[in-house]
Design a protein around this motif. Structure first.
Motif, short mmCIF file in Angstrom:
data_model
loop_
_atom_site.label_atom_id
_atom_site.label_comp_id
_atom_site.label_asym_id
_atom_site.label_seq_id
_atom_site.Cartn_x
_atom_site.Cartn_y
_atom_site.Cartn_z
N GLU A 187 -9.12 3.02 16.77
CA GLU A 187 -8.99 2.76 15.30
C GLU A 187 -7.75 2.01 14.99
O GLU A 187 -7.94 1.22 13.91
CB GLU A 187 -8.60 4.18 14.48
CG GLU A 187 -9.51 5.38 14.66
CD GLU A 187 -9.10 6.25 15.54
OE1 GLU A 187 -9.42 5.79 16.87
OE2 GLU A 187 -8.38 7.23 15.42
N ASN A 188 -6.75 1.72 15.96
CA ASN A 188 -5.51 0.94 15.66
C ASN A 188 -5.99 -0.48 16.19
O ASN A 188 -4.95 -1.44 15.96
CB ASN A 188 -4.26 1.61 16.16
CG ASN A 188 -4.08 2.86 15.35
OD1 ASN A 188 -4.61 3.19 14.36
ND2 ASN A 188 -3.56 3.78 16.28
N VAL A 245 -7.20 0.06 7.89
CA VAL A 245 -7.68 1.50 7.93
C VAL A 245 -7.55 2.24 6.65
O VAL A 245 -6.42 2.03 6.16
CB VAL A 245 -7.20 2.27 9.14
CG1 VAL A 245 -7.63 3.54 9.16
CG2 VAL A 245 -7.14 1.44 10.43
#
Lengths: 169, 345
Positions: free
Chosen positions: A5-6, A15
């Motif tokens: 996700e990062n 995000v």
């Protein structure tokens, strides 16, 4: 290893997360006031409207409008009724009748053959510009205005009276 | 003497009715113009200078359009609905004090049609009856969508009328009277109720939006869910009456808010003017102007909010009304009570 996700390959990834609203957000009034301020600012903005019949926006250089049949420098009609425009027309909008130039008409038509009738059905025309591209004599261009409105279908069949460039004195 | 009083009241009623109808008429134009301005466009500007004849053109259009009454509709109720909506919107202006007294010759003319000592209750009664127009209209159409919309209107109005009433009780505890004339008198100069009852005012304002079926509480008309709303089956001037009644309601709501919380016809420095020797008639006229200015501001505010805030969902509307506004209004009553008890006012 970094979490998926990062990772941001473009550097623009954001995000988003849905946090529970805090008290100020839950009473809504600050956001409503903020919204009111935003719309109030728009009261004094410059209007984006173009007042159409009085004000017209300039067309871009490659705009395709109503067709016009061109004349050469001496005012002779360029079209030789070869029919390539009609052939290239995907909408079958162009029809013409060819005729032979008589003696004494040399000042009217450039070559021995000319179009005695040249009609474009503007209801069928899709303004693709293929006729313009197909013409070997540079006789037709889509350089006119927007097709005007009418209440009678017959008036949308444009003959030479409407298409042909007027003679320049 | 009696004849003179009747003539005086008839003139006053005609003027007030005329002004409210005219204001409502031009509110329709203002709505479209302001909507345009807020969205960076011009709004209607073709009919007359700046589009000022647009309401007339709309009126002519509505009057000359074909009237349709659906075959399965209840004809009597179908016609009664819009008439009732219009009537109830118009009679609300009767108890609003439009100004102080005018001295004409040796007669003192009060600029309030009926100074009844239950003014607020009267307004509440009229507002409550106003929903009958919508209810009957939705029911008589014999259309499920219209009926759903009418039910929404009814439950929404009932829910918000409770918190509206509760928010007013705090105000009445302060003023100690139900007469609108006296409430305005107490707010002389700039001693307005808004300084003492800000929370009550916000609740009252929110409820006014719901009572007049304006955004963000206009769930009564909803093209995405209800085809149109309670007026789906209506055409021509009967539809016009429904829409027009809404604008008159906005006018009345603005007038009530200005009267209750913003001092009505009072304006800062009116006592100084009286001491400077300006005649009472002029002060009265300036006061009428001040009240109209306040009303116009609130009308603008109604429109401004409409083009800023999106519509609520129906369950959100109900939650706001029952779970938030009513407890807030009750808390407001408590706080007001404690303050009155402590200060002995």
């Amino acid at each position: 290893m970094e979490k998926l996700e990062n990772i941001s390959l473009t550097g623009r990834k954001k995000v988003l997360e849905k946090k529970p609203m805090n008290f100020m957000e839950r009473i809504y009034l600050p956001s409503i006031v903020q919204g009111l301020a935003i719309t109030f600012k728009h009261l004094f903005r410059k209007k984006a409207t173009v007042q159409y019949p009085e004000q017209k926006r300039e067309f871009s250089a490659n705009f395709r409008g109503i067709h016009s049949l061109k004349r050469d420098e001496e005012g002779k009609e360029r079209c030789t009724a070869c029919g390539l425009c009609a052939l290239s027309c995907p909408a079958e909008a162009i029809t013409m009748i060819a005729d032979e130039r008589k003696a004494g008409e040399e000042h009217l038509y450039r070559e021995e053959k000319y179009a005695s009738v040249y009609e474009i059905n503007m209801l069928r025309c899709i303004f693709c510009g293929f006729c313009e591209e197909a013409c070997p004599k540079q006789a037709i261009y889509l350089d006119g205005d927007i097709a005007p409105a009418d209440v009678d279908r017959k008036n949308f069949i444009y003959g030479k009276d409407k298409l042909l460039e007027p003679l320049l004195k | 003497m009696e004849i003179a009083l009747i003539i005086e009241k008839v003139i006053l009623i005609s003027v007030v009715l005329g002004v409210s109808l005219l204001t409502a008429m031009y509110t329709t134009l203002a709505e479209r113009k302001i909507a345009g301005f807020l969205q960076d466009r011009h709004g209607p500007n073709r009919a007359g200078p700046f589009g000022l004849l647009q309401p007339l053109a709309d009126g002519v259009k509505l009057f000359t359009k074909e009237e349709i009454i659906p075959g399965e509709a209840n004809r009597f109720l179908f016609v009664l609905g819009p008439s009732l909506a219009m009537l109830m919107a118009c009679v609300g202006t009767a108890v609003i004090p439009w100004g102080e007294e005018l001295q004409i010759g040796d007669r003192t003319v009060s600029l309030q049609i009926a100074d009844v000592n239950i003014g607020i209750l009267y307004i509440f009664g009229v507002v409550a009856l106003g929903v009958y127009g919508i209810m009957i209209g939705g029911w008589a159409s014999n259309n499920k969508y219209s009926l759903l919309s009418a039910i929404r209107a009814a439950s929404q109005n009932i829910s918000y009328e409770i918190s509206m009433g509760l928010s007013l009780i705090a105000l009445l505890m302060m003023t100690g009277t139900l007469s609108l004339g006296e409430i305005v008198e107490q707010q002389r100069g700039i001693n307005w109720n808004i300084w003492y009852q800000p929370l009550g005012f916000i609740i009252f304002l929110t409820c006014s939006f719901a009572e007049t079926n304006r955004n963000p509480f206009d769930l009564v008309e909803c093209e995405t869910e209800l085809v149109g709303g309670y007026h789906t089956e209506y055409s021509s001037m009967k539809l016009g009456f429904f829409l027009f009644a809404e604008y008159i309601n906005i006018f009345v709501a603005s007038a009530v808010m200005s009267t209750l919380y913003f001092g009505g016809y009072n304006f800062p420095g009116m006592d100084a003017l009286a001491q400077a020797g300006v005649s009472q008639n002029w002060i009265t006229l300036i006061g009428v102007g001040a009240l109209l200015a306040k009303i116009l501001f609130f009308i603008f505010f109604f429109i401004w909010v409409r083009w800023t805030v999106p519509r609520f969902r129906y369950d959100q509307l109900m939650r706001l009304g029952w779970n938030i506004l009513i407890p807030l209004a009750i808390a407001n009553i408590m706080v007001t009570g404690v303050v009155i008890w402590l200060t002995g006012r």
